[in-house]
Design an enzyme around this catalytic site. Structure first.
Site, PDB file in Angstrom:
ATOM      1  N   THR A   1       0.828  -1.217   0.000  1.00  0.00           N
ATOM      2  CA  THR A   1       0.000   0.000   0.000  1.00  0.00           C
ATOM      3  C   THR A   1       0.863   1.268   0.000  1.00  0.00           C
ATOM      4  OG1 THR A   1      -1.731  -1.160   1.196  1.00  0.00           O
ATOM      5  CG2 THR A   1      -1.788   1.238   1.275  1.00  0.00           C
ATOM      6  N   ILE A   2       1.788   1.360   0.916  1.00  0.00           N
ATOM      7  CA  ILE A   2       2.619   2.567   1.023  1.00  0.00           C
ATOM      8  C   ILE A   2       3.759   2.524   0.013  1.00  0.00           C
ATOM      9  CG2 ILE A   2       4.101   3.927   2.568  1.00  0.00           C
ATOM     10  CD1 ILE A   2       1.091   3.991   3.293  1.00  0.00           C
TER      11      ILE A   2
ATOM     12  N   GLY B   1       4.540   2.299  11.367  1.00  0.00           N
ATOM     13  CA  GLY B   1       4.208   1.054  12.056  1.00  0.00           C
ATOM     14  C   GLY B   1       5.323   0.575  12.966  1.00  0.00           C
TER      15      GLY B   1
ATOM     16  N   SER C   1       3.171   7.819  11.545  1.00  0.00           N
ATOM     17  CA  SER C   1       2.032   7.151  10.909  1.00  0.00           C
ATOM     18  C   SER C   1       1.078   8.150  10.272  1.00  0.00           C
ATOM     19  CB  SER C   1       1.275   6.316  11.942  1.00  0.00           C
ATOM     20  OG  SER C   1       0.401   7.142  12.683  1.00  0.00           O
ATOM     21  N   CYS C   2       0.159   7.610   9.505  1.00  0.00           N
ATOM     22  CA  CYS C   2      -0.834   8.431   8.808  1.00  0.00           C
ATOM     23  C   CYS C   2      -1.598   9.336   9.765  1.00  0.00           C
ATOM     24  CB  CYS C   2      -1.810   7.523   8.075  1.00  0.00           C
ATOM     25  SG  CYS C   2      -2.341   6.115   9.066  1.00  0.00           S
ATOM     26  N   ASN C   3      -2.041   8.790  10.900  1.00  0.00           N
ATOM     27  CA  ASN C   3      -2.791   9.598  11.866  1.00  0.00           C
ATOM     28  C   ASN C   3      -1.896  10.650  12.508  1.00  0.00           C
ATOM     29  OD1 ASN C   3      -5.558   8.637  11.972  1.00  0.00           O
ATOM     30  ND2 ASN C   3      -4.686   6.670  12.608  1.00  0.00           N
TER      31      ASN C   3
ATOM     32  N   ARG D   1      -9.925   3.647  10.361  1.00  0.00           N
ATOM     33  CA  ARG D   1     -10.490   2.677   9.413  1.00  0.00           C
ATOM     34  C   ARG D   1     -10.037   1.265   9.840  1.00  0.00           C
ATOM     35  NH1 ARG D   1      -6.066   0.834   9.222  1.00  0.00           N
ATOM     36  NH2 ARG D   1      -4.538   0.894   7.561  1.00  0.00           N
TER      37      ARG D   1
ATOM     38  N   HIS E   1      -1.162   7.566  19.572  1.00  0.00           N
ATOM     39  CA  HIS E   1      -1.015   8.709  18.665  1.00  0.00           C
ATOM     40  C   HIS E   1      -0.535   9.974  19.380  1.00  0.00           C
ATOM     41  CE1 HIS E   1      -4.073   5.901  17.051  1.00  0.00           C
ATOM     42  NE2 HIS E   1      -3.362   6.045  15.946  1.00  0.00           N
ATOM     43  N   GLY E   2      -1.058  10.216  20.605  1.00  0.00           N
ATOM     44  CA  GLY E   2      -0.651  11.428  21.340  1.00  0.00           C
ATOM     45  C   GLY E   2       0.851  11.441  21.612  1.00  0.00           C
TER      46      GLY E   2
ATOM     47  N   HIS F   1      -9.580   7.501   7.789  1.00  0.00           N
ATOM     48  CA  HIS F   1      -9.773   7.738   9.214  1.00  0.00           C
ATOM     49  C   HIS F   1     -10.574   9.042   9.377  1.00  0.00           C
ATOM     50  CE1 HIS F   1      -6.515   4.877  10.037  1.00  0.00           C
ATOM     51  NE2 HIS F   1      -5.620   5.639   9.438  1.00  0.00           N
TER      52      HIS F   1
HETATM   53  N1  LIG Z   1      -1.528   1.102   5.094  1.00  0.00           N
HETATM   54  C1  LIG Z   1      -1.604   2.225   5.754  1.00  0.00           C
HETATM   55  O1  LIG Z   1      -2.679   2.792   5.840  1.00  0.00           O
HETATM   56  C2  LIG Z   1      -0.423   2.836   6.400  1.00  0.00           C
HETATM   57  C3  LIG Z   1       0.687   2.101   6.703  1.00  0.00           C
HETATM   58  N2  LIG Z   1       1.741   2.693   7.319  1.00  0.00           N
HETATM   59  C4  LIG Z   1       2.909   1.897   7.667  1.00  0.00           C
HETATM   60  O2  LIG Z   1       3.643   1.616   6.472  1.00  0.00           O
HETATM   61  C5  LIG Z   1       4.291   0.343   6.580  1.00  0.00           C
HETATM   62  C6  LIG Z   1       3.861  -0.527   5.411  1.00  0.00           C
HETATM   63  O3  LIG Z   1       2.460  -0.732   5.502  1.00  0.00           O
HETATM   64  P1  LIG Z   1       1.606  -1.192   4.236  1.00  0.00           P
HETATM   65  O4  LIG Z   1       2.119  -0.593   3.003  1.00  0.00           O
HETATM   66  O5  LIG Z   1       0.195  -0.961   4.619  1.00  0.00           O
HETATM   67  O6  LIG Z   1       1.891  -2.744   4.216  1.00  0.00           O
HETATM   68  P2  LIG Z   1       1.513  -3.787   3.064  1.00  0.00           P
HETATM   69  O7  LIG Z   1       1.228  -5.061   3.756  1.00  0.00           O
HETATM   70  O8  LIG Z   1       0.485  -3.220   2.161  1.00  0.00           O
HETATM   71  O9  LIG Z   1       2.838  -3.923   2.218  1.00  0.00           O
HETATM   72  C7  LIG Z   1       4.002  -4.457   2.766  1.00  0.00           C
HETATM   73  C8  LIG Z   1       4.970  -4.837   1.664  1.00  0.00           C
HETATM   74  O10 LIG Z   1       6.148  -5.349   2.254  1.00  0.00           O
HETATM   75  C9  LIG Z   1       6.510  -6.578   1.615  1.00  0.00           C
HETATM   76  N3  LIG Z   1       7.215  -7.441   2.554  1.00  0.00           N
HETATM   77  C10 LIG Z   1       6.790  -8.521   3.224  1.00  0.00           C
HETATM   78  N4  LIG Z   1       7.776  -9.032   3.964  1.00  0.00           N
HETATM   79  C11 LIG Z   1       8.849  -8.267   3.755  1.00  0.00           C
HETATM   80  C12 LIG Z   1      10.195  -8.280   4.217  1.00  0.00           C
HETATM   81  N5  LIG Z   1      10.630  -9.213   5.061  1.00  0.00           N
HETATM   82  N6  LIG Z   1      11.019  -7.296   3.804  1.00  0.00           N
HETATM   83  C13 LIG Z   1      10.599  -6.341   2.952  1.00  0.00           C
HETATM   84  N7  LIG Z   1       9.346  -6.295   2.473  1.00  0.00           N
HETATM   85  C14 LIG Z   1       8.497  -7.254   2.871  1.00  0.00           C
HETATM   86  C15 LIG Z   1       5.202  -7.150   1.141  1.00  0.00           C
HETATM   87  O11 LIG Z   1       5.508  -7.984   0.052  1.00  0.00           O
HETATM   88  P3  LIG Z   1       4.437  -8.960  -0.607  1.00  0.00           P
HETATM   89  O12 LIG Z   1       3.353  -8.075  -1.132  1.00  0.00           O
HETATM   90  O13 LIG Z   1       5.171  -9.593  -1.692  1.00  0.00           O
HETATM   91  O14 LIG Z   1       3.989  -9.859   0.489  1.00  0.00           O
HETATM   92  C16 LIG Z   1       4.453  -5.898   0.711  1.00  0.00           C
HETATM   93  O15 LIG Z   1       4.824  -5.539  -0.592  1.00  0.00           O
HETATM   94  C17 LIG Z   1       3.908  -0.189   7.981  1.00  0.00           C
HETATM   95  O16 LIG Z   1       4.881   0.233   8.896  1.00  0.00           O
HETATM   96  C18 LIG Z   1       2.596   0.548   8.268  1.00  0.00           C
HETATM   97  O17 LIG Z   1       2.304   0.656   9.640  1.00  0.00           O
HETATM   98  C19 LIG Z   1       1.783   4.031   7.564  1.00  0.00           C
HETATM   99  C20 LIG Z   1       0.739   4.814   7.237  1.00  0.00           C
HETATM  100  C21 LIG Z   1      -0.485   4.273   6.684  1.00  0.00           C
HETATM  101  O1  LIG Z   2      -0.114   3.674  10.947  1.00  0.00           O
HETATM  102  C1  LIG Z   2      -1.317   3.595  10.770  1.00  0.00           C
HETATM  103  O2  LIG Z   2      -2.276   3.887  11.687  1.00  0.00           O
HETATM  104  P1  LIG Z   2      -2.075   4.482  13.168  1.00  0.00           P
HETATM  105  O3  LIG Z   2      -1.699   5.939  13.011  1.00  0.00           O
HETATM  106  O4  LIG Z   2      -3.423   4.391  13.779  1.00  0.00           O
HETATM  107  O5  LIG Z   2      -1.025   3.694  13.896  1.00  0.00           O
HETATM  108  C2  LIG Z   2      -1.808   3.055   9.492  1.00  0.00           C
HETATM  109  O6  LIG Z   2      -3.117   3.484   9.237  1.00  0.00           O
HETATM  110  C3  LIG Z   2      -1.748   1.566   9.558  1.00  0.00           C
HETATM  111  O7  LIG Z   2      -2.528   1.197  10.626  1.00  0.00           O
HETATM  112  P2  LIG Z   2      -2.877  -0.332  10.852  1.00  0.00           P
HETATM  113  O8  LIG Z   2      -1.861  -0.858  11.838  1.00  0.00           O
HETATM  114  O9  LIG Z   2      -4.265  -0.280  11.416  1.00  0.00           O
HETATM  115  O10 LIG Z   2      -2.809  -1.041   9.512  1.00  0.00           O
END
Ligand SMILES: NC(=O)C1=CN([C@@H]2O[C@H](COP(=O)(O)OP(=O)(O)OC[C@H]3O[C@@H](n4cnc5c(N)ncnc54)[C@H](OP(=O)(O)O)[C@@H]3O)[C@@H](O)[C@H]2O)C=CC1
Ligand SMILES: O=C(OP(=O)(O)O)[C@H](O)COP(=O)(O)O
Length: 355
Positions: A11-12, A110, A139-141, A168, A194-195, A220
């Protein structure tokens, strides 16, 4: 030219990769995947070199007919900075690998703050990333709260902020997430994380947060109450927030009544993946009682951290200052959504000129 790799193309990661590829002063060297699923096609369509995140899975990619440019180690040796976009908690496990390759790294929200030398938000804490070997984009929030509270603190002084976050349940692609039939205190304890995380960006700001999870995937929603040190008026707050490029004031009377309509608005504006990089503050929710300010904001969790990652790369690897970096990021991505409804005459020529 800063050479950038993205470790984790979910996603990110896929959004950060596109944003980096759009920067005139950055080169996207490649992205990694852990498994050869549909995500590899998105990378291939865009012409991004693909590396395996996990060394011993090379055969899986070959069996699926996916060409690899190499392994994570190869990517680390070819870049100036790696942006870790692995699942929450995996970034911490990746940190020693980055150190072993002497590659500066950006982590996501995360991970715990301790994963990196500094937590980052371009509006509130750009200089902290200067010359750091590791940075964590909050994080996003936390990003959205920092963007909102920083200008309020500068203009009026924040005595105390109290925020209820309706989070969400999962992202649209996450079929295994929930809840599906409840609104769940998450965490049930107060304050939520978050705080304290806002205090990684704005250390002296008094803020309490409480959080729930709801059965929605789009955005959110934050219910915000800020007791200010000086009494504001509503139009002053509107002007202040409206002047922030990374805040979109959702116009009154536009019929945008929730996250669904907001995402439709973004799609109509031509945004990739319907992304809203800006905080979305409901203009009509801005209300003042004495020194108490109230408002609602929506946060597109998949998108708001993306410009922040771009700025974090510049802060770590160049001399460009915060204002110049944010301006460049905003211009190249098109951050700074504005509505003319209720403001100026809605001219087709003027709107077309924005495209
Ligand atoms: N989603 C959100 O809303 C938000 C997420 N974040 C943070 O961003 C980070 C990523 O989240 P998100 O994008 O949602 O996660 P996803 O699960 O969508 O994506 C994670 C990616 O990492 C890959 N992956 C799996 N294992 C490993 C590994 N060992 N080393 C490297 N890459 C690996 C996965 O590969 P594969 O697809 O091939 O399994 C996938 O492409 C987290 O820290 C999250 O908390 C922050 C803000 C918002
Ligand atoms: O970092 C996030 O949220 P957060 O600010 O609530 O910790 C992203 O929305 C990912 O949250 P998730 O851990 O619910 O996938």
């Amino acid at each position: 030219m800063t050479r950038v790799g993205v470790n984790g193309y979910g996603t990110i990661g896929k959004r950060v990769a596109d944003a980096v590829a759009a920067q005139p002063d950055m080169e996207l060297v490649g992205v990694t995947k852990a498994s050869p699923d549909y995500g590899v096609e998105a990378a291939a369509r865009r012409g991004y070199d693909l590396y395996t995140a996990v060394d011993d899975r090379t055969d899986e990619f070959a069996a699926a007919g996916v060409d690899l440019a190499g392994t994570l180690g190869d990517l680390l040796d070819a870049v100036d900075v790696i942006v870790d976009c692995a699942p929450s908690g995996v970034g911490e496990r990746n940190a020693p690998v980055y150190e072993a390759h002497d590659t500066p790294a950006i982590f996501q929200g995360g991970e715990d703050a301790a994963v990196a030398e500094a937590s980052f938000n371009a509006r509130g804490r750009y200089e902290a990333a200067r010359d750091a070997d590791s940075v964590r984009v909050v994080s996003c929030n936390t990003t959205a709260l920092s963007r909102l509270l920083a200008p309020l603190d500068e203009a009026y002084g924040v005595e105390k902020a109290r925020v209820t976050l309706v989070r969400r349940g999962g992202d649209p692609s996450e079929t295994d997430r929930g809840p599906i039939n409840d609104i769940v205190p998450d965490p049930a304890t107060v304050p939520s994380h978050h705080g304290p995380d806002v205090n990684e960006i704005l250390p002296d700001l008094a803020v309490d947060t409480a959080a729930l999870k709801a059965p929605v995937t789009g955005m959110h929603t934050h219910s915000v109450n800020v007791t200010l040190e000086t009494e504001p008026d509503e139009s002053g707050v509107r002007d202040l927030l409206g002047d922030e490029d990374r805040i979109f004031l959702v116009p009154e009377g536009a019929g945008i009544d929730g996250a669904g309509a907001l995402k439709e608005y973004a799609a109509d504006a031509g945004r990739p993946r319907s992304d809203l990089w800006e905080n979305c503050v409901w203009a009509e929710s801005i209300s003042v009682t004495g020194r108490d300010l109230y408002l609602f904001q929506n946060v597109h969790q998949e998108a708001d951290v993306v410009p922040e990652n771009v700025d974090a790369i510049r802060a770590m690897t160049t001399d460009v200052d915060a204002a110049a970096s944010m301006a460049r990021t905003n211009e190249t991505l098109g951050v700074g959504l504005r509505s003319r409804l209720g403001n100026d005459e809605l001219g087709r020529a003027e709107l077309a000129a924005d495209d």
